[in-house]
Write an enzyme that holds these catalytic residues in place. Structure first.
Site, PDB file in Angstrom:
ATOM      1  N   HIS A  56      12.983  12.096  -3.697  1.00 23.72           N
ATOM      2  CA  HIS A  56      13.259  10.688  -3.897  1.00 23.72           C
ATOM      3  C   HIS A  56      14.744  10.561  -4.549  1.00 23.72           C
ATOM      4  O   HIS A  56      15.304   9.694  -4.450  1.00 23.72           O
ATOM      5  CB  HIS A  56      12.091  10.025  -4.775  1.00 23.72           C
ATOM      6  N   ARG A  57      14.823  11.349  -5.653  1.00 23.15           N
ATOM      7  CA  ARG A  57      16.395  11.341  -6.159  1.00 23.15           C
ATOM      8  C   ARG A  57      17.333  11.678  -5.306  1.00 23.15           C
ATOM      9  O   ARG A  57      18.382  11.064  -5.289  1.00 23.15           O
ATOM     10  CB  ARG A  57      16.206  12.356  -7.713  1.00 23.15           C
ATOM     11  N   GLY A  99       0.970  -1.225   0.079  1.00 24.74           N
ATOM     12  CA  GLY A  99      -0.017   0.036   0.060  1.00 24.74           C
ATOM     13  C   GLY A  99       0.911   1.317  -0.041  1.00 24.74           C
ATOM     14  O   GLY A  99       2.017   1.148   0.167  1.00 24.74           O
ATOM     15  N   SER A 158       3.868   1.962   2.588  1.00 23.09           N
ATOM     16  CA  SER A 158       3.911   0.905   3.177  1.00 23.09           C
ATOM     17  C   SER A 158       5.532   0.444   3.578  1.00 23.09           C
ATOM     18  O   SER A 158       5.938  -0.467   4.350  1.00 23.09           O
ATOM     19  CB  SER A 158       3.469  -0.356   2.508  1.00 23.09           C
ATOM     20  N   ASP A 172       9.974   1.817 -10.551  1.00 23.47           N
ATOM     21  CA  ASP A 172       9.071   2.285  -9.557  1.00 23.47           C
ATOM     22  C   ASP A 172       8.218   3.581 -10.278  1.00 23.47           C
ATOM     23  O   ASP A 172       8.604   4.609 -10.533  1.00 23.47           O
ATOM     24  CB  ASP A 172       9.722   2.954  -8.389  1.00 23.47           C
ATOM     25  N   LYS A 225       7.460  -0.160   0.635  1.00 21.09           N
ATOM     26  CA  LYS A 225       7.968  -1.028  -0.246  1.00 21.09           C
ATOM     27  C   LYS A 225       9.053  -0.635  -1.244  1.00 21.09           C
ATOM     28  O   LYS A 225      10.016  -1.009  -1.702  1.00 21.09           O
ATOM     29  CB  LYS A 225       6.589  -1.242  -1.406  1.00 21.09           C
TER      30      LYS A 225
END
EC number: 2.7.1.156
Length: 168
Positions: A49-50, A9, A12, A83, A14
């Site tokens: 994120h990068r 989810g 989560s 992703d 992941k």
């Protein structure tokens, strides 16, 4: 390392789990991004994120051409981290691309990849039935894709509250 499908989810853990698996496999990591920055919040999210991944990561953007990107970049000395598949399905829907044909091409690209591919996606089938046709189609297409990917790869991990659970 073999191919891996990581599903869970939102928030989560992941993506973090998938990144850790990629970074510890001893191969050169390549991040295959399916996200598109249509607003300032998403632009900031992508930049965060990068930065979290670090300089050893190469980034390749593939909002639509995911099978072709896997075919071009999956080599024995690299690990690809895709992703995420749910954003890819969204992109295909918005571009009015034929999703079953794209999913066929994706599973074929995974099967033929010369190096390991880690695929991340959001589990979307545990909620209520959406109230509109587009959202129901998205949920259905994502669910069908998840089943196909799970059959294609040798390992599937479900991540819940930061804890991976091996499904396959």
């Amino acid at each position: 390392m073999n191919h891996l499908f990581v599903i869970g989810g939102a928030r989560s853990g992941k993506s973090g789990y998938a990144q850790q698996r990629a970074e510890t496999c001893g191969l050169s990591p390549v991040f295959v991004a399916t996200a598109q920055a249509f607003d300032a919040e998403m632009t900031d999210r992508i930049a965060r994120h990068r930065a979290d991944r670090g300089p050893e990561w190469q980034t390749v953007e593939a909002p639509l051409a995911l099978p072709e990107t896997i075919a071009a970049h999956a080599t024995p000395d690299r690990v690809l981290l895709v992703d995420c598949l749910t954003l890819w399905v969204t992109n295909l829907l918005m571009a009015e691309r034929p999703i079953p044909a794209a999913c066929d091409a994706l599973t074929q690209a995974i099967e033929q990849a010369q190096g390991p591919v880690i695929l991340v996606s959001n589990e979307v089938g545990w909620g209520i039935v959406p109230d509109n046709a587009l959202a129901r189609r998205f949920r259905d297409e994502a669910g069908f894709l998840h089943q196909r990917v799970a059959k294609t790869v040798p390992e599937v991990q479900l991540v819940v509250v930061g804890l991976p659970m091996r499904l396959k």
